[in-house]
Design an enzyme around this catalytic site. Structure first.
Site, short mmCIF file in Angstrom:
data_model
loop_
_atom_site.label_atom_id
_atom_site.label_comp_id
_atom_site.label_asym_id
_atom_site.label_seq_id
_atom_site.Cartn_x
_atom_site.Cartn_y
_atom_site.Cartn_z
N GLY A 30 0.81 -1.22 0.00
CA GLY A 30 0.00 0.00 0.00
C GLY A 30 0.84 1.26 0.00
N LEU A 32 0.58 3.63 -2.32
CA LEU A 32 1.05 3.38 -3.69
C LEU A 32 1.71 4.60 -4.31
CD1 LEU A 32 -2.05 1.34 -4.90
CD2 LEU A 32 0.11 0.48 -4.00
N HIS A 33 2.69 4.34 -5.15
CA HIS A 33 3.44 5.40 -5.83
C HIS A 33 3.74 4.98 -7.26
CE1 HIS A 33 6.87 2.81 -5.13
NE2 HIS A 33 6.74 2.92 -3.82
N GLY A 35 6.30 3.79 -8.64
CA GLY A 35 6.97 2.49 -8.79
C GLY A 35 5.94 1.36 -8.85
N HIS A 36 4.97 1.40 -7.94
CA HIS A 36 3.90 0.40 -7.97
C HIS A 36 3.11 0.51 -9.28
CE1 HIS A 36 4.12 1.10 -3.41
NE2 HIS A 36 4.47 -0.16 -3.57
N LYS A 149 14.10 -2.68 -7.48
CA LYS A 149 14.60 -1.96 -6.30
C LYS A 149 14.85 -2.91 -5.12
CE LYS A 149 12.01 0.64 -3.47
NZ LYS A 149 12.41 0.25 -2.10
N ASP A 150 13.95 -3.88 -4.96
CA ASP A 150 14.09 -4.82 -3.84
C ASP A 150 14.74 -6.10 -4.36
OD1 ASP A 150 12.58 -3.35 -1.57
OD2 ASP A 150 11.33 -3.13 -3.34
N SER A 185 9.95 5.45 -3.14
CA SER A 185 9.64 4.49 -2.08
C SER A 185 8.61 5.09 -1.13
CB SER A 185 10.93 4.18 -1.30
OG SER A 185 10.61 3.52 -0.09
N SER A 186 7.77 4.24 -0.58
CA SER A 186 6.81 4.72 0.42
C SER A 186 7.55 5.32 1.62
CB SER A 186 5.93 3.57 0.92
OG SER A 186 5.41 2.84 -0.16
P1 AMP Z 1 6.20 -2.44 -1.41
O1 AMP Z 1 4.79 -1.95 -1.40
O2 AMP Z 1 7.20 -1.43 -0.97
O3 AMP Z 1 6.37 -3.76 -0.71
O4 AMP Z 1 6.55 -2.73 -2.94
C1 AMP Z 1 5.69 -3.54 -3.73
C2 AMP Z 1 6.38 -3.82 -5.03
O5 AMP Z 1 6.69 -2.58 -5.68
C3 AMP Z 1 7.70 -4.57 -4.85
O6 AMP Z 1 7.84 -5.52 -5.90
C4 AMP Z 1 8.72 -3.47 -4.99
O7 AMP Z 1 9.98 -3.93 -5.45
C5 AMP Z 1 8.06 -2.58 -6.03
N1 AMP Z 1 8.61 -1.24 -5.97
C6 AMP Z 1 8.72 -0.45 -4.88
N2 AMP Z 1 9.35 0.70 -5.20
C7 AMP Z 1 9.64 0.63 -6.51
C8 AMP Z 1 10.30 1.49 -7.44
N3 AMP Z 1 10.79 2.69 -7.08
N4 AMP Z 1 10.43 1.08 -8.72
C9 AMP Z 1 9.94 -0.12 -9.12
N5 AMP Z 1 9.30 -0.98 -8.29
C10 AMP Z 1 9.17 -0.62 -7.01
#
Ligand code: AMP
Length: 287
Positions: A30, A32-33, A35-36, A149-150, A185-186
């Site tokens: 959640g 969301l940005h 990247g998501h 990123k991860d 990033s969140s």
């Molecule tokens: P999270 O909500 O932070 O767990 O991220 C969910 C998914 O979004 C994971 O697969 C992350 O690697 C991906 N994600 C997060 N930040 C980015 C970003 N800046 N660019 C691309 N994917 C991202």
């Protein structure tokens, strides 16, 4: 957009899709940005049905991640998913995912599990590994989408899918960055303006590592030291690790060569930020 918060309903729905079109799945926590959104757009383009999960496992929050901060984004997140034409938002409840008698965990062995993120956050990796297998069982996607990123999480999920014979394709999309290079990033929301500015050193340090490699440096220790030294110049940024490693096993490399990942994790105020760049085996750089 359909919202599913019940595990049985998700299972029934996924069973109904088995003979239908391809299912693309984007797991998120959640808030969301962009990247998501890149992952969601890819799922929308490549699959007939798109599912985005929002699930924040409050037992494994990183430092700087405030559990109270996430629900406040839910309304905005659901609006975003609706405008992105997502078919299903899957919002399982923590108590359903992990009831009090939950006792089965997925764990790996080797450097991928023990080094870097594994050394800093072993419980977090265990929850990620266990959680993703549960989500794969519930949603039964054809393709699951993750961000580069991860990188260590991505490598772990690749291993799980291979080792446990899970019939799912994985797509890994490039890191989406702010215009000054900081990975979106969140966790960035927790940064003060000064910390936000200081945080750009993480990407700059990765680029400094790349520049050294391009000038012929091949010793991992020298590349790691150069990256660490640059990060150390920003008092607001506390390095956790700067490493040159293999992108599949996260083992140390003897010598930097195509197929080497440069990776950094650092604390900025309450936020823990990770980033990486990859020297691909065909000699390009994924920044
Ligand atoms: P999270 O909500 O932070 O767990 O991220 C969910 C998914 O979004 C994971 O697969 C992350 O690697 C991906 N994600 C997060 N930040 C980015 C970003 N800046 N660019 C691309 N994917 C991202």
């Amino acid at each position: 957009m359909r919202i599913i918060d019940n595990l049985d309903e998700m299972t029934e729905t996924a069973r109904g899709w088995l003979s239908g079109g391809s299912v693309g799945f984007v797991p998120t926590r959640g808030h969301l940005h962009t990247g998501h959104l890149a992952l969601i757009q890819a799922a929308r383009q490549e699959c007939e049905i798109s599912v985005v999960s929002i699930f924040l496992d409050t037992t494994i929050l990183g430092s700087g991640e405030d559990p109270a901060a996430y629900p406040q984004y839910l309304v905005q997140d659901l609006q975003l998913l609706t405008s992105a034409n997502v078919d299903v938002a899957f919002l399982p409840r923590a108590g359903d995912m992990y009831p009090p008698d939950f006792s089965t965990y997925v764990a790996l062995t080797g450097p991928l599990w023990e080094r870097l993120e594994g050394a800093s956050r072993p419980d977090y990796l265990r929850q990620i590994a266990t959680g993703i297998v549960k989500f794969f069982q519930l949603v039964r996607p054809d393709i699951a989408y993750f961000g580069q990123k991860d990188a260590q999480q991505v490598a772990i999920i690749h291993h799980i899918v291979r080792d446990l014979n899970i019939d799912i394709s994985l797509r890994v999309l490039p890191t989406v960055r702010e215009s000054d290079g900081l990975a979106v990033s969140s966790s960035n929301a927790a940064l003060s303006p000064a910390q936000r500015q200081a945080a750009t050193v993480i990407h700059r340090a990765l680029l400094a590592g790349k520049a050294l490699v391009e000038n012929g440096e091949r010793r991992p220790a020298s590349i790691e030291k150069a990256m660490a030294d640059l990060v150390a110049r920003e008092a607001a940024v506390k390095l956790d690790y700067a490493a040159a490693c293999r992108p599949d096993t996260f083992a140390e490399v003897d010598t930097a060569a195509p197929g080497t990942l440069l990776v950094i994790a650092a604390y900025v105020g309450k936020a823990r930020l990770v980033d990486n760049i990859l020297w691909t085996s065909d000699g390009r750089w994924l920044l």
